[in-house]
Design an enzyme around this catalytic site. Sequence first.
Site, PDB file in Angstrom:
ATOM      1  N   ILE B  89      40.688  35.429  38.453  1.00 30.80           N
ATOM      2  CA  ILE B  89      40.089  35.606  39.777  1.00 30.80           C
ATOM      3  C   ILE B  89      40.209  34.310  40.564  1.00 30.80           C
ATOM      4  CG2 ILE B  89      37.972  36.182  41.029  1.00 30.80           C
ATOM      5  CD1 ILE B  89      37.004  37.508  38.381  1.00 30.80           C
ATOM      6  N   CYS B  90      40.636  34.438  41.816  1.00 27.92           N
ATOM      7  CA  CYS B  90      40.756  33.259  42.657  1.00 27.92           C
ATOM      8  C   CYS B  90      39.550  33.217  43.587  1.00 27.92           C
ATOM      9  CB  CYS B  90      42.050  33.366  43.458  1.00 27.92           C
ATOM     10  SG  CYS B  90      42.339  31.965  44.508  1.00 27.92           S
ATOM     11  N   LEU B  91      38.584  32.414  43.206  1.00 29.12           N
ATOM     12  CA  LEU B  91      37.345  32.369  43.972  1.00 29.12           C
ATOM     13  C   LEU B  91      36.826  30.937  43.940  1.00 29.12           C
ATOM     14  CD1 LEU B  91      35.137  34.016  45.438  1.00 29.12           C
ATOM     15  CD2 LEU B  91      34.124  34.502  43.216  1.00 29.12           C
TER      16      LEU B  91
END
Lengths: 276, 157
Positions: B89-91
């Site tokens: 996840i790119c967060l």
Amino acid sequence: MDGGQSDANTSSATSIPTASSSYEDPNRCPICLEAIKQEAYLDRCFHTFCYCCIASWTRYVSRQHSRSVSSIKCPLCKRENSSIIYGLSGNSFQRHYVNEALGSSFLTRAHKVRWQCYDIEPGVMDHKFDPLSFWKSRRYLQENRFLQAWLRREIQTLLQEEDVEIIMYHVLGLIESFFKRQPKGHHLQPPEEKRGEFKKLVSDAARSFLSTRTDRFVDELELFLASGLTLDAYDKVCMEHLHVPASLVPSGGSAEDINVQDLRDPRLCFPHVDMD
Amino acid sequence: MQASRARLFKEYKEVQREKAADPDIQLICDDSNIFKWTALIKGPSETPYEGGVFQLAFAIPEQYPLLPPQVRFLTKIFHPNVHFKTGEICLDILKNAWSPAWTLQSVCRAIIALMAHPEPDSPLNCDSGNLLRSGDLRGYRSMARMYTKLAAMPKKG
């Protein structure tokens, strides 16, 4: 077809961690989620944390930067803060600057190391310098010529103040006269009793200056005395401990473990004789 | 490390006590390892993920909460900010914008918010990002919907 992202280019979430009902309790530290111990405030936003929690977060953040940082973002509101206010009692308080040099330039690296020692769990060094054997073998009969320098630095660290001579001499005088005093039948006194007397004496004298840090200070003092090390050697052992946290080292100890025996000042060394 | 264990245990008790507090999130701690958690989150309504249940895997570092947990989707999801193969996840809050005041529960909420508000400009899934960036909302939605139905909907019957 996948990929092409970088850490610098991440999607962003809401800036403030959304608190659920129970996380909103103002008496609870947002970092450890327990009731706040040693209440500490950030100087701009006044959010509260446990002193240890916010101090360890600050240390962690500063370690991520190559240059020293002069402010940290509040974990709750992201406001930049430059110091931690703690030890509030009546109308006095203590302040720990994020960039320590900003507030108190006399503090050396050695002071910082000592400061960090107070943030780690007490007792981790007990296995290195067995304090009880110090009393059993009556090593206190030998004068420790590093004690004065150790006390000065320790009190400077705890008070974050440069001129601590009066307090230092007060405590030093007490300790030295206690060790010299040899009441009748003193050699029959159990070492545990002598130890208790010593701790009570020093903490009674130091409490009005060191307040909540007193008990830990007395323990650290005892450890220093029990170590029988020169100041330099003692610092080395402390640093070793901070760089290699006990939890990361298997109980058998690590290869880099400093051999304490090699560092002892021979003049402070007494053969280990059991007195009982 | 002792601090991370104590904090995770605290979160565990919190989760047990407030099971019903957030019906969209179910956090489960591994039976034998407090550093491993899974979560089931519901796809937010009015998104192509509605009706789906997505499984997340948490691997928590020993320095938690100084360091963020590592989270990834175990359930396949078509979303610009989730790696289609690995579930990464790119967060920001899971990386450089992490704060120790986040909890596993609030991280789950942030991920649900990300599902509802994709950021096509920092894509981990370029196909999905490109559809959104080129304005093909319909294309994105139908792909995301299809994968929700395939991977995240409990089979009926």
